[in-house]
Design a protein around this motif. Structure first.
Motif, PDB file in Angstrom:
ATOM      1  N   VAL A   2       0.838  -1.206   0.000  1.00 26.79           N
ATOM      2  CA  VAL A   2       0.000   0.000   0.000  1.00 26.79           C
ATOM      3  C   VAL A   2       0.874   1.258   0.000  1.00 26.79           C
ATOM      4  N   ILE A   3       1.858   1.310   0.872  1.00 30.21           N
ATOM      5  CA  ILE A   3       2.694   2.504   1.002  1.00 30.21           C
ATOM      6  C   ILE A   3       3.533   2.718  -0.265  1.00 30.21           C
ATOM      7  N   ARG A   4       4.033   1.634  -0.858  1.00 32.84           N
ATOM      8  CA  ARG A   4       4.791   1.783  -2.105  1.00 32.84           C
ATOM      9  C   ARG A   4       3.915   2.338  -3.222  1.00 32.84           C
ATOM     10  N   SER A   5       2.654   1.912  -3.241  1.00 29.19           N
ATOM     11  CA  SER A   5       1.749   2.355  -4.296  1.00 29.19           C
ATOM     12  C   SER A   5       1.351   3.820  -4.133  1.00 29.19           C
ATOM     13  N   GLN A   6       1.047   4.208  -2.900  1.00 31.32           N
ATOM     14  CA  GLN A   6       0.613   5.598  -2.654  1.00 31.32           C
ATOM     15  C   GLN A   6       1.313   6.114  -1.388  1.00 31.32           C
ATOM     16  N   PRO A   7       2.576   6.466  -1.511  1.00 31.05           N
ATOM     17  CA  PRO A   7       3.344   6.882  -0.319  1.00 31.05           C
ATOM     18  C   PRO A   7       2.830   8.153   0.341  1.00 31.05           C
ATOM     19  N   ASP A   8       2.108   8.971  -0.405  1.00 30.76           N
ATOM     20  CA  ASP A   8       1.623  10.222   0.181  1.00 30.76           C
ATOM     21  C   ASP A   8       0.235  10.091   0.798  1.00 30.76           C
ATOM     22  N   ARG A   9      -0.407   8.948   0.636  1.00 30.77           N
ATOM     23  CA  ARG A   9      -1.753   8.761   1.185  1.00 30.77           C
ATOM     24  C   ARG A   9      -1.643   8.477   2.667  1.00 30.77           C
ATOM     25  N   ALA A  10      -2.460   9.119   3.500  1.00 34.19           N
ATOM     26  CA  ALA A  10      -2.404   8.948   4.954  1.00 34.19           C
ATOM     27  C   ALA A  10      -3.109   7.641   5.345  1.00 34.19           C
ATOM     28  N   ILE A  11      -2.357   6.543   5.319  1.00 34.19           N
ATOM     29  CA  ILE A  11      -2.886   5.225   5.706  1.00 34.19           C
ATOM     30  C   ILE A  11      -1.957   4.654   6.774  1.00 34.19           C
ATOM     31  N   HIS A  12      -2.539   4.246   7.888  1.00 33.80           N
ATOM     32  CA  HIS A  12      -1.741   3.711   8.996  1.00 33.80           C
ATOM     33  C   HIS A  12      -2.231   2.300   9.356  1.00 33.80           C
ATOM     34  N   PHE A  13      -1.265   1.446   9.668  1.00 35.57           N
ATOM     35  CA  PHE A  13      -1.566   0.039   9.983  1.00 35.57           C
ATOM     36  C   PHE A  13      -1.298  -0.191  11.470  1.00 35.57           C
ATOM     37  N   LEU A  14      -2.331  -0.667  12.168  1.00 32.41           N
ATOM     38  CA  LEU A  14      -2.264  -0.877  13.617  1.00 32.41           C
ATOM     39  C   LEU A  14      -2.474  -2.352  13.929  1.00 32.41           C
ATOM     40  N   ILE A  72      -7.508  -2.390   0.056  1.00 30.08           N
ATOM     41  CA  ILE A  72      -7.363  -1.322   1.061  1.00 30.08           C
ATOM     42  C   ILE A  72      -7.316   0.041   0.372  1.00 30.08           C
ATOM     43  N   LEU A  73      -6.562   0.167  -0.730  1.00 28.18           N
ATOM     44  CA  LEU A  73      -6.464   1.437  -1.442  1.00 28.18           C
ATOM     45  C   LEU A  73      -7.816   1.859  -2.023  1.00 28.18           C
ATOM     46  N   GLU A  74      -8.574   0.887  -2.521  1.00 26.46           N
ATOM     47  CA  GLU A  74      -9.895   1.209  -3.074  1.00 26.46           C
ATOM     48  C   GLU A  74     -10.826   1.721  -1.978  1.00 26.46           C
ATOM     49  N   LEU A  75     -10.790   1.093  -0.828  1.00 32.96           N
ATOM     50  CA  LEU A  75     -11.643   1.538   0.279  1.00 32.96           C
ATOM     51  C   LEU A  75     -11.210   2.912   0.784  1.00 32.96           C
ATOM     52  N   ALA A  76      -9.911   3.135   0.833  1.00 29.91           N
ATOM     53  CA  ALA A  76      -9.410   4.432   1.327  1.00 29.91           C
ATOM     54  C   ALA A  76      -9.730   5.551   0.358  1.00 29.91           C
ATOM     55  N   ALA A  77      -9.818   5.233  -0.932  1.00 32.03           N
ATOM     56  CA  ALA A  77     -10.043   6.267  -1.947  1.00 32.03           C
ATOM     57  C   ALA A  77     -11.523   6.560  -2.175  1.00 32.03           C
ATOM     58  N   ASP A  78     -12.402   5.628  -1.782  1.00 31.63           N
ATOM     59  CA  ASP A  78     -13.825   5.779  -2.116  1.00 31.63           C
ATOM     60  C   ASP A  78     -14.656   5.519  -0.855  1.00 31.63           C
ATOM     61  N   GLU A  79     -14.997   6.592  -0.138  1.00 32.44           N
ATOM     62  CA  GLU A  79     -15.747   6.438   1.103  1.00 32.44           C
ATOM     63  C   GLU A  79     -17.125   5.856   0.864  1.00 32.44           C
TER      64      GLU A  79
END
Length: 847
Positions: free
Chosen positions: A423-435, A544-551
Motif C-alpha cells: 500500500v505505502i509503495r503504491s501511494q506513499p503520500d496517502r495517509a494510511i496507517h496500519f495498527l 485497502i487502497l480502493e476503500l481508502a479512496a472511495d468512502e
C-alpha cells in the motif's frame, strides 16, 4: 479401601490344583529338595514338592533356606490367597508384582521404607484399615499394598508412579523404593500434580453440574470465547472449570466456578497426569456434560468418557496444525459431539481424519464475545498511542487498517506488514496507517519471530506507517477508529476479532480458504470483494487502497458486512443454548452407553482379546468395553474401522435389522445380548477350541487335504509345528515356484507322517489359490474336505511384521498351535452335512 480389596479378591481364582502347583514350583528353580527335607523330615523325601503343596506350607515350612514365604503368608491371605505362599509368590511375580526374593531382601526393603519420610505408618493404617490384627504396615505395603495401589503417604502414589514411568513397572522393582533410591534424584514425580482449588461460586444443590475445559486462560480468542460460555452456563448450572495453562483470565473463571482445576505444569500434561489429577473430580461428582473448548484440550476427552460424562468438543483449530495428529484421532473417538465454527475448518478435519465423513458433526459459528474487564492505568502507554492515532484518524483523516491477535506465525503478522508495504509503495503520500493489536511483539527478547518482524518494518520503510500495540482490555476505542480490518492469518478458524469487526460494520479483507470468515464473506457479492487469493498481499493492498479512496464504496461494503454478521452470527446466549442442547442430548446417549457397558460386563459375549488384537495394551475387560462402545458410537457408519467385538457377530447387519429399536444410541452387541442373542444373518456359527470335547475330536471318516503355496520355503518347519497338535489324517498338497524350493520343501516335510506329501512347481501367480485350482484340480475329486492356507510374508516396508502376524493368525485358527483347530474344524464338517466353509473370524469387519 476395603471395597477395593474385596473387588481385587473377586478378580482372582483361588481354586486349588495340586498337580498344577507341583509343576509350577518344580519348573521355577525355587525349591531346594535337601533343605526342605531337613525341615520336614525323612517322610517327605519321596515327594518333597508334593509334601510342601499338600501340607508343608501349613506347617510354616519353606521351599528353600532364604524364602520369605511364611513371613508374607498372612499378607497374601489378606487378599484372599489360600495357596501355598510359594505359589502365590510365583503367580504374582509372573503378573509383574515386585516381591522380595529372600528374607534378606525383605529386611533391607523394610529398613529403607521405615527410614524414609515417604512411608507414613499412621497414614497407611488409615488407608488399609489395619488396627490390631497383627499385620505390620510396612510389610503389608511391600507384599500387597503397593501393587493394589494403596498410597504409603500423601507424598507418593504408587499406581501413578507405575503408570507414569512404565520403565519402572517393567523392571519389576518396588516403585516407592525406586523413587527413594533413584526417582527423586532423576526429578521424577512421586504423585500427580495437585491442581484443585475452590472457586468463588456457591454450589446450588438444585442445579446440575457442567464441566468446562479450556487449554489456557490468556486474553486470546478461544479462552475469551470459553469465558463467555462460562458466563452463560453459570446462570443455569454449577460450573466446574479445568484449565491446562494459566493466564490473565484465571480470576474471571474462578469467579464463575464452584471449583477450578489447573494449571498443569508443562511437564505434567500427559494422559497419565490428567487421569490421576482429575480422578477425584470426575469420580465423585455427576456432570450433565463437559465442553472441551479447543483441540488443545483433547487429552481430557478420554477421562471424561471413561467416567460416562458426554463431551462436546469445540474445535477452534485447523487439523493440519494439531500435533500429533494421532492424538486428535483418538480424541475424536472419545468425544460425544464435535462442533466446528466454519465449513473450511470441518473440511480440514475430514481431510486429516477421514472417519469424520461418516459421522454427524456440527458447524456453528460462535456468537459475538464480550471481553472481561481488565485492569487499566491512566498512564498506560497504550492509552497514549491510541490517543495519538485517534487524533490522526479524526482530525487528520488518516485511514486506519486494523490487524489483531497474538504475534505468531499463524496470525500472519508478516503478511500484514507485506500488505502495508504494498500500500505505502503504491501511494506513499496517502495517509494510511496500519495498527496491530496483540501481545507478543518483543523484538529485544523474542528472537524467533519479533526480531524478524522488526527487520521487515525497517527494511520495508514502514516505521512511520505501522504501530504495534499490546492487547488492551477494552477494544472499543480501537474498533472506533478502524476503517478496515485486515485478517492476515495463514489459518484462523473464526477469530473473535473478525466477528467483532463484522458486527460493527468494519469492512474485512482476508485470504480465501484461510478462515471461516472468508467462507461467510463469499456468500455476499459486496463482502466477497474483500476476499483475495491465498497469500496475495498485493491484492489485499489494492482492496485497502480502493476503500481508502472511495468512502461511498467503503460505506456500502460496511453496511453489507453488518448485514452479513446479523444473519451469520447468533448472539452468545443463543450459541450457548445450542451447545447446551447438544450436551443434553449427548447425556441421554451416554446414559444408554453406561447401561450397555453393564450389559456387556455381565455376559461373556464381548471378546476382549479379539477387540484388542495383537496390541500390547494391558487393561481390564471393563476398560476395553468402554473403549469399544466409544469407538462404535463415534465411527458410526465407518464400521470397517471398528474392531469386531466378538467372533462371528456383525454389528452393522444387526443394526440394520433392528434400526427402529436402536434410535437412542443403543449398541448393537449390547442389544443382541439383552434380547437373548437371537439368531439371524448377523451371527455366524463359531467353532471354538473350548467347545465340549465331543464336538472337537474327528472320527477320520472324511478324506482331508490341505493346500499351501510356499514362496518362502523356510516357513515349512513352522507350518509343521502348527499341525503337530492335531490327530486328523491329512494329505499335504504343496506348491512352490521353482525346483530348488521344491527340493528344500520335500526335505523339511519328509518328517510329516499323517498323510502323503505332494510337492509341485507352478508359476507364482493367482494369489496362492491359483495353484490349488490349476495344478491340483484333478486331484481334488479324491477328497471330501479341502483346506487352504497362505504361507507368505509382508511386502509392506512401513510394517514388515504385518504378514507374519497375519499368517500366525490364520495358522492358529485353521491349523493349530495353542489348540488342535484342524481337528475341531474336521469334526464340525463330520457332524454337519450342510456346512460349506470355515474361515477365521477376522477382528476387522469386512463387507
Amino acid at each position: 479401601m476395603a471395597d477395593a480389596l474385596t473387588h481385587q479378591r473377586a478378580s482372582w481364582s483361588t481354586r486349588r490344583d495340586l498337580d498344577l502347583e507341583r509343576s509350577l514350583i518344580s519348573s521355577s528353580g525355587l525349591f531346594d529338595d535337601e533343605v526342605y527335607i531337613e525341615q520336614a523330615g525323612e517322610e517327605s523325601r519321596p515327594d518333597p514338592i508334593g509334601h510342601y503343596v499338600r501340607e508343608g506350607w501349613r506347617l510354616g515350612l519353606e521351599p528353600n533356606a532364604f524364602f520369605p514365604g511364611e513371613r508374607l503368608r498372612p499378607y497374601f491371605a489378606s487378599l484372599g490367597f489360600d495357596e501355598p505362599p510359594a505359589i502365590t509368590w510365583l503367580t504374582l511375580r509372573s503378573a509383574g508384582w515386585s516381591l522380595p526374593a529372600s528374607r534378606g531382601e525383605l529386611e533391607r526393603s523394610l529398613a529403607k521404607l521405615r527410614n524414609s519420610e515417604l512411608f507414613d505408618e499412621a497414614f497407611y493404617r488409615t488407608q488399609i484399615g489395619i488396627t490390631a490384627n497383627g499385620l505390620d504396615p510396612a510389610t503389608h505395603y511391600i507384599a500387597v499394598g503397593e501393587q493394589t495401589g494403596i498410597a504409603p503417604s500423601a507424598q507418593f502414589d504408587p499406581a501413578y508412579y507405575g503408570d507414569r514411568y512404565p520403565d519402572v513397572a517393567q523392571a519389576g522393582v518396588g516403585r516407592l523404593l525406586h523413587y527413594i533410591e533413584h526417582g527423586r534424584a532423576e526429578r521424577r514425580e512421586g504423585c500427580p500434580p495437585r491442581v484443585s482449588r475452590r472457586g468463588r461460586a456457591i454450589v446450588d444443590p438444585d442445579k446440575e453440574n457442567v464441566l468446562l475445559i479450556v487449554h489456557d486462560t490468556s486474553r486470546t480468542g478461544a479462552p475469551v470465547l470459553a469465558w463467555n460460555i462460562a458466563l452463560h452456563l453459570a446462570r443455569s448450572y454449577n460450573l466446574y472449570t479445568v484449565h491446562v495453562g494459566d493466564g490473565e483470565l484465571t480470576p474471571e473463571f474462578e469467579a464463575l466456578s464452584a471449583e477450578v482445576h489447573g494449571p498443569f505444569p508443562s511437564a505434567n500434561r500427559s494422559e497419565i497426569d490428567v487421569k490421576y489429577s482429575l480422578r477425584a473430580l470426575l469420580d465423585t461428582r455427576k456432570f450433565r456434560y463437559a465442553i472441551v473448548n479447543s483441540a488443545e484440550s483433547r487429552l481430557f476427552a478420554e477421562p471424561c468418557a471413561r467416567s460416562f460424562i458426554p463431551t462436546v468438543l469445540l474445535m477452534h483449530e485447523f487439523a493440519s496444525y494439531v500435533s500429533p495428529l494421532s492424538s486428535l484421532h483418538s480424541a475424536l473417538d472419545w468425544c460425544t459431539e464435535v462442533v466446528f465454527p466454519a465449513r473450511v475448518v470441518a473440511q480440514s478435519a475430514e481431510e486429516s481424519c477421514p472417519l469424520l465423513r461418516g459421522r454427524l458433526t456440527h458447524v456453528m459459528p460462535q456468537g459475538m464475545a464480550v471481553l472481561p474487564a481488565g485492569k487499566t492505568s491512566r498512564n498506560d502507554a497504550s492509552s497514549s498511542i491510541l490517543e495519538q492515532l485517534t487524533y490522526q484518524h479524526d482530525i487528520k483523516g488518516t485511514f486506519v487498517v486494523l490487524g489483531a491477535g497474538a504475534v505468531q506465525i499463524r496470525k500472519g503478522v508478516d503478511l500484514f506488514l507485506a500488505a502495508a508495504a504494498a500500500v505505502i509503495r503504491s501511494q506513499p503520500d496517502r495517509a494510511i496507517h496500519f495498527l496491530w493489536v496483540g501481545n507478543g511483539f518483543r523484538p529485544q527478547e523474542d528472537m524467533s519471530c519479533s526480531v524478524y518482524l522488526q527487520e521487515q518494518v525497517n527494511r520495508s520503510g514502514l516505521t512511520a506507517h505501522v504501530t504495534f500495540l499490546d492487547a488492551v482490555p477494552d477494544l472499543e476505542p480501537v474498533y472506533r477508529i478502524a476503517d478496515a480490518f485486515l485478517l492476515s492469518s495463514r489459518l484462523d478458524p473464526l477469530p473473535n476479532t473478525s466477528i467483532d469487526a463484522a458486527v460493527r460494520g468494519i469492512p474485512v479483507i482476508c485470504f480465501r480458504e484461510a478462515s471461516g470468515t472468508a467462507d461467510l464473506m463469499l456468500r455476499d457479492p459486496e463482502t466477497a470483494r474483500g476476499v483475495v487469493n491465498y497469500f496475495d498481499v498485493q491484492a489485499a493492498g489494492q482492496v485497502i487502497l480502493e476503500l481508502a479512496a472511495d468512502e461511498a464504496l467503503r460505506q456500502r461494503i460496511a453496511e453489507a458486512t453488518r448485514r452479513l454478521a446479523q444473519t451469520s452470527f447468533v448472539d452468545m446466549q443463543t450459541y450457548v443454548a445450542q451447545l447446551d442442547a447438544l450436551g443434553t442430548a449427548a447425556a441421554a446417549r451416554m446414559a444408554q452407553r453406561s447401561a450397555d457397558t453393564e450389559t456387556l460386563l455381565g455376559d461373556q459375549t464381548f471378546d476382549q482379546h479379539m477387540f484388542l488384537g495383537p496390541s500390547q495394551v494391558v487393561e481390564t475387560r471393563e476398560e476395553t468395553i468402554v473403549s469399544y462402545l466409544a469407538m462404535a458410537a463415534a465411527r458410526g457408519q465407518a464400521y470397517q474401522h471398528i474392531p469386531r467385538p466378538c467372533p462371528g457377530f456383525h454389528p452393522p447387519i444387526y443394526a440394520a435389522a433392528h434400526a427402529a429399536r436402536l434410535t437412542d444410541g443403543t449398541d448393537p452387541l449390547a442389544d443382541f445380548v439383552r434380547y437373548g442373542k437371537p439368531a439371524g444373518p448377523w451371527q455366524a456359527m463359531v467353532l471354538r477350541p473350548d467347545d465340549p470335547d465331543d464336538q472337537i475330536h474327528p472320527s477320520d471318516r472324511l478324506r482331508v487335504a490341505l493346500h499351501a503355496h510356499f514362496f518362502y520355503p523356510d516357513l515349512a518347519a513352522d507350518f509343521l509345528a502348527h499341525l503337530e497338535s492335531n490327530h486328523t489324517g491329512c494329505d499335504l498338497l504343496i506348491s512352490t515356484d521353482d525346483n530348488a524350493k521344491a527340493r528344500r520343501l520335500q526335505r523339511v516335510l519328509a518328517k510329516y507322517t499323517a498323510g502323503i506329501v505332494d510337492v509341485r512347481v507352478v508359476p507364482n501367480r493367482g494369489r496362492d489359490i491359483g495353484p490349488l485350482l490349476t495344478a491340483f484340480a484333478d486331484d481334488l475329486i479324491r477328497y471330501d474336505l479341502v483346506g487352504h492356507v497362505h504361507a507368505k510374508r509382508s511386502p509392506l516396508i512401513d510394517d514388515p511384521t504385518l504378514g507374519d502376524r497375519w499368517r500366525e493368525f490364520l495358522w492358529q485358527n485353521l491349523l493349530g498351535g495353542y489348540y488342535p483347530m484342524m481337528d475341531r474344524i474336521v469334526a464340525a464338517f463330520e457332524r454337519q452335512d450342510n456346512l460349506g466353509l470355515v474361515f477365521p473370524s477376522d477382528r476387522h469387519l469386512v463387507g
